[in-house]
Scaffold this motif. Structure first.
Motif, PDB file in Angstrom:
ATOM      1  N   VAL A 129      37.077  52.698  43.741  1.00 16.98           N
ATOM      2  CA  VAL A 129      36.390  51.411  43.864  1.00 16.98           C
ATOM      3  C   VAL A 129      37.216  50.345  43.151  1.00 16.98           C
ATOM      4  O   VAL A 129      37.495  50.462  41.959  1.00 16.98           O
ATOM      5  N   ILE A 130      37.608  49.314  43.891  1.00 15.36           N
ATOM      6  CA  ILE A 130      38.386  48.207  43.353  1.00 15.36           C
ATOM      7  C   ILE A 130      37.429  47.047  43.089  1.00 15.36           C
ATOM      8  O   ILE A 130      36.670  46.645  43.974  1.00 15.36           O
ATOM      9  N   ALA A 131      37.442  46.492  41.864  1.00 12.47           N
ATOM     10  CA  ALA A 131      36.504  45.422  41.528  1.00 12.47           C
ATOM     11  C   ALA A 131      37.143  44.424  40.568  1.00 12.47           C
ATOM     12  O   ALA A 131      38.049  44.766  39.811  1.00 12.47           O
ATOM     13  N   ASN A 132      36.654  43.181  40.617  1.00 14.65           N
ATOM     14  CA  ASN A 132      37.031  42.220  39.575  1.00 14.65           C
ATOM     15  C   ASN A 132      36.261  42.560  38.304  1.00 14.65           C
ATOM     16  O   ASN A 132      35.318  43.362  38.325  1.00 14.65           O
ATOM     17  N   HIS A 133      36.651  41.944  37.201  1.00 12.29           N
ATOM     18  CA  HIS A 133      36.072  42.339  35.901  1.00 12.29           C
ATOM     19  C   HIS A 133      35.754  41.088  35.089  1.00 12.29           C
ATOM     20  O   HIS A 133      36.655  40.308  34.769  1.00 12.29           O
ATOM     21  N   SER A 134      34.468  40.909  34.761  1.00 14.60           N
ATOM     22  CA  SER A 134      34.055  39.713  34.032  1.00 14.60           C
ATOM     23  C   SER A 134      33.249  39.994  32.774  1.00 14.60           C
ATOM     24  O   SER A 134      33.054  39.094  31.964  1.00 14.60           O
ATOM     25  N   VAL A 207      38.659  51.020  39.387  1.00 20.57           N
ATOM     26  CA  VAL A 207      39.896  50.334  39.020  1.00 20.57           C
ATOM     27  C   VAL A 207      39.615  48.838  38.915  1.00 20.57           C
ATOM     28  O   VAL A 207      39.121  48.220  39.857  1.00 20.57           O
ATOM     29  N   PHE A 208      39.913  48.270  37.738  1.00 17.63           N
ATOM     30  CA  PHE A 208      39.886  46.823  37.550  1.00 17.63           C
ATOM     31  C   PHE A 208      41.338  46.353  37.593  1.00 17.63           C
ATOM     32  O   PHE A 208      42.027  46.361  36.563  1.00 17.63           O
ATOM     33  N   PRO A 209      41.848  45.955  38.757  1.00 16.95           N
ATOM     34  CA  PRO A 209      43.285  45.671  38.871  1.00 16.95           C
ATOM     35  C   PRO A 209      43.765  44.474  38.063  1.00 16.95           C
ATOM     36  O   PRO A 209      44.959  44.342  37.807  1.00 16.95           O
ATOM     37  N   GLU A 210      42.828  43.610  37.629  1.00 18.52           N
ATOM     38  CA  GLU A 210      43.231  42.486  36.774  1.00 18.52           C
ATOM     39  C   GLU A 210      43.615  42.977  35.375  1.00 18.52           C
ATOM     40  O   GLU A 210      44.375  42.317  34.677  1.00 18.52           O
ATOM     41  N   GLY A 211      43.026  44.106  34.971  1.00 14.07           N
ATOM     42  CA  GLY A 211      43.386  44.693  33.681  1.00 14.07           C
ATOM     43  C   GLY A 211      42.619  44.164  32.497  1.00 14.07           C
ATOM     44  O   GLY A 211      42.791  44.656  31.373  1.00 14.07           O
ATOM     45  N   THR A 212      41.751  43.178  32.691  1.00 14.71           N
ATOM     46  CA  THR A 212      40.976  42.606  31.596  1.00 14.71           C
ATOM     47  C   THR A 212      39.838  41.792  32.175  1.00 14.71           C
ATOM     48  O   THR A 212      39.756  41.598  33.396  1.00 14.71           O
ATOM     49  N   ILE A 223      47.666  44.192  38.659  1.00 14.45           N
ATOM     50  CA  ILE A 223      48.630  45.207  38.243  1.00 14.45           C
ATOM     51  C   ILE A 223      48.839  46.184  39.413  1.00 14.45           C
ATOM     52  O   ILE A 223      47.880  46.569  40.089  1.00 14.45           O
ATOM     53  N   PRO A 224      50.079  46.616  39.670  1.00 16.40           N
ATOM     54  CA  PRO A 224      50.336  47.562  40.777  1.00 16.40           C
ATOM     55  C   PRO A 224      49.877  48.979  40.424  1.00 16.40           C
ATOM     56  O   PRO A 224      50.676  49.875  40.178  1.00 16.40           O
ATOM     57  N   VAL A 225      48.557  49.147  40.381  1.00 12.16           N
ATOM     58  CA  VAL A 225      47.973  50.424  39.962  1.00 12.16           C
ATOM     59  C   VAL A 225      48.223  51.522  40.987  1.00 12.16           C
ATOM     60  O   VAL A 225      48.471  52.679  40.646  1.00 12.16           O
TER      61      VAL A 225
END
Length: 338
Positions: A129-134, A207-212, A223-225
């Motif tokens: 699951v790919i998601a943004n992170h807030s 996976v939070f591809p923004e990393g933060t 990030i190229p996860v």
């Protein structure tokens, strides 16, 4: 004035500052100011006194259960976690003010989610699951919905270098919550191959591809996860986005005191969360071509940004640590002047 002080961390592509905490409405009329005072000055403390002890007990109970179930074999652990995650985490969110959870699907023709009885029902073990992170609220919702394996990305590298591709750190629920609060630096040598983590995970992988965490106004440079040679089927990827509509205080958490943020959130009569899933067939339509993994991943992140109705930025997670350092220095200077 505050925004000008943090211009160093504005995204170079969009000019948006992704790390500054959102600010509430500024009221000008006398009536709105009185209502604001009644909400925050009178009702707020009462809600905190009622809610915070319950939230604390539920967090403690959740931590104890997580510690105990870590000793159970994988198969039984998954079933046990699904039971208490569904009950305890939903209760936690309720007492934090999230009375209802607005979760639904968005198609390529309609961005706003429409009601659905089974959001995320197609997500299975071994899926990603790919998601943004807030916020840490993201983590709680995802645990409530999926009881997944969380992951953290590389978030520190030297200027001029590129982040190491295809590596992540598997995390438990409380490790993922801790990640949003303390945001430790992480080098590539501390990570494991992405495919290995997916293969060995119990449940889906987040996976939070923004990393933060960000304020949600722009999607950070991801990030190229996902490695070029990944063996995870493309049909096993899912996309969802988080939004937190608010008036006075936002559940979004990017920097600052976790305890104070939790108190302020509990002081509000209600909080809102909106989760938008991308329908699987729409992902298949956009991402079905025989492109290489790098191009396909880029489309995956572009779809995530579209679901958020936000632009994609260039700024990446390695800018977050220096931002945090400057933020706390700025806060300390402000306190001394007062």
């Amino acid at each position: 004035v505050i925004m000008e002080k943090f211009n160093t961390w504005a995204d170079p592509r969009t000019g948006i500052q992704p790390f500054l905490p959102p600010t509430g409405c500024r009221y000008t009329s006398t009536t709105s100011k009185i209502l604001f005072w009644l909400r925050c000055g009178l009702l707020g403390p009462i809600l905190v006194l009622l809610r915070l002890p319950i939230v604390g007990v539920l967090f403690l109970l959740l931590w104890l259960l997580e510690s105990v179930t870590g000793l159970i074999p994988a198969g039984a652990r998954r079933l046990t976690q699904r039971i208490y995650h569904t009950i305890i985490i939903r209760a936690l969110l309720f007492f934090m003010g999230f009375w209802s959870i607005d979760a639904g699907y968005a198609t390529s023709r309609r961005r706003n989610p429409f009601p659905t009885t089974a959001p995320g029902s197609s997500v299975s073990d071994g899926h990603v699951v790919i998601a943004n992170h807030s916020s840490y609220i993201d983590v709680l919702y995802l645990a409530y919905q999926f009881s997944p394996t969380f992951t953290a990305t590389v978030n520190d590298w030297r200027d001029g270098e590129l982040p190491a591709p295809g590596v992540v750190v598997p995390q438990t629920l409380f490790q993922a919550i801790s990640e949003t609060i303390y945001q430790p630096r992480r080098l590539a040598k501390q990570c494991r191959p992405f495919d290995e983590v997916v293969k060995n995970s119990v449940g889906p992988v987040i996976v939070f591809p923004e990393g933060t965490t960000t304020n949600g106004n722009v999607l950070l440079g991801c990030i190229p996860v996902i490695p070029v040679s990944t063996t995870v089927p493309r049909t096993n990827f899912h996309i969802l986005s988080f939004k937190y509509p608010f008036t006075d205080f936002s559940p979004v958490y990017t920097v600052g005191s976790f305890a104070l943020h939790l108190v302020k959130m509990c002081s509000q009569f209600s909080n809102s969360i909106q989760i938008t899933y991308v329908i699987d067939k729409d992902i298949a339509t956009v991402l079905s071509s025989e492109e290489n993994t790098e191009e396909w991943t880029d489309k995956l992140y572009a779809t995530l940004a579209s679901t958020m109705s936000k632009q994609r930025g260039q700024l990446q997670v390695n800018a977050k640590h220096p931002f945090n350092v400057y933020w706390y220095e700025h806060k300390n200077e402000y306190k001394k002047k007062k």
